[in-house]
Enzyme design. Sequence first.
Site, PDB file in Angstrom:
ATOM      1  N   LYS A 284       0.866  -1.172   0.000  1.00 37.73           N
ATOM      2  CA  LYS A 284       0.000   0.000   0.000  1.00 37.73           C
ATOM      3  C   LYS A 284       0.906   1.227   0.000  1.00 37.73           C
ATOM      4  O   LYS A 284       1.873   1.290   0.777  1.00 37.73           O
ATOM      5  CB  LYS A 284      -0.898  -0.002   1.239  1.00 37.73           C
ATOM      6  CG  LYS A 284      -1.905  -1.147   1.256  1.00 37.73           C
ATOM      7  CD  LYS A 284      -3.035  -0.914   0.254  1.00 37.73           C
ATOM      8  CE  LYS A 284      -4.144  -1.945   0.429  1.00 37.73           C
ATOM      9  NZ  LYS A 284      -5.264  -1.720  -0.515  1.00 37.73           N
TER      10      LYS A 284
ATOM     11  N   LYS B  13     -13.279  -7.823  -7.723  1.00 33.86           N
ATOM     12  CA  LYS B  13     -13.844  -8.184  -6.423  1.00 33.86           C
ATOM     13  C   LYS B  13     -15.338  -8.384  -6.635  1.00 33.86           C
ATOM     14  O   LYS B  13     -16.035  -7.433  -6.993  1.00 33.86           O
ATOM     15  CB  LYS B  13     -13.614  -7.049  -5.418  1.00 33.86           C
ATOM     16  CG  LYS B  13     -12.151  -6.753  -5.133  1.00 33.86           C
ATOM     17  CD  LYS B  13     -12.006  -5.558  -4.199  1.00 33.86           C
ATOM     18  CE  LYS B  13     -10.543  -5.300  -3.873  1.00 33.86           C
ATOM     19  NZ  LYS B  13     -10.359  -4.057  -3.097  1.00 33.86           N
TER      20      LYS B  13
HETATM   21 MG    MG Z   1      -7.019  -2.029  -4.257  1.00 32.06          MG
END
Ligand code: MG
Length: 374
Positions: free
Chosen positions: A162, A265
């Site tokens: 991240k 997703k």
């Molecule tokens: Mg992502």
Amino acid sequence: MAEPFHTATGVVDSRRVLLLEVLDADGFTAWSECVAESLPTYSPETVDTCWFALSKWIVPIVLDARFESAAEVHDALDQRVRGNRMARAAIEMSAWALESSHRGIPLAALLVEGSGTARNLTIAPRQFVETGIALGIHETPESLADRATKEASAGYRRVKLKVSPARDVEFVRAVRSALGPDIPLTVDANCSYDDADAGHIVALRNLDELGLSMIEQPLAYDDLVHHANLQRLLATPVCLDESITGTASVEQMLVLGSARIVNLKPGRVGGFRESLSIHDLCADSSIPVWCGGMLETGIGRAYNVALASLPGFTEPGDLSPSSRYWQRDIVVQPWTMDSTGRVRVPLDRPGIGVDVDEALVDDITVRRAVFTAK
Ligand code: MG
């Protein structure tokens, strides 16, 4: 959670989870999980908006309806509810689990039937899916590099970092030099860069030199045009996550050239019917797909693992074992990973392949609603 998770949009150290237990007229049951988070920082949807949308609009649509197959549920919802995809997905995906139980086949096998690409290639679901790890933002490049080294030696097939402006190039460079050139390394910016900021563009171009497999969702959550401009500046493939809300956004992405990889997703796109459509479109367009995570419990993970067993999922997913995220998972058989970074797809039983620890779920439930057919 086992440890706090720090991204460009904040820190998560506990997870409110909205679960559904769906019973059909024949007595089959399926547990499913709504992936919305507490705050609207990843998606406009939250646990509370999904609770409202499910109670008010979505559950009533399916409750007294008759469906011959799980594939019909998507259209029934789509005709009457715009958006609210995470809320819709929670019900829609449970219908696929119910159908797989009815037919006595694993969920992954049912998804293969639902995918034009997989069916046409007469491909069976994979027995194992490869997993990568997503590492949150760390205080120093050294601590991040240490952690990445530890996780790579545990077997993970890919390390994803991240990043956010000012916590990017130096951090990624430290990890790349610790891991060496061979392990796939990616970054996820969660929309934290602005292409009008010259400093941000310089940082993204510097990342371009670190041999990344992709740069995930650098720009705004609802953008495709600026990502297309950015992709033209970068050699590294851009991967879209937040911007992909359905097949239509993938079609637009392809026309504009906004990205070369898709993070799929199922919760974000309204469920499995839409996921299969995106999977097939990407396979036809030679766009690699992989399955991202939403800090799911073992229930949501079961759905992700089944989807990731399809042939178009050619990159490792964020399918970490239960122990990565949870002190104690709410499934009886916690998800595990072998020493080569593989998670076994439960092909030996119908349904989602794991049992829910219902006593534990009862224990930690703070709110409950029951909806009954007329
Ligand atoms: Mg992502």
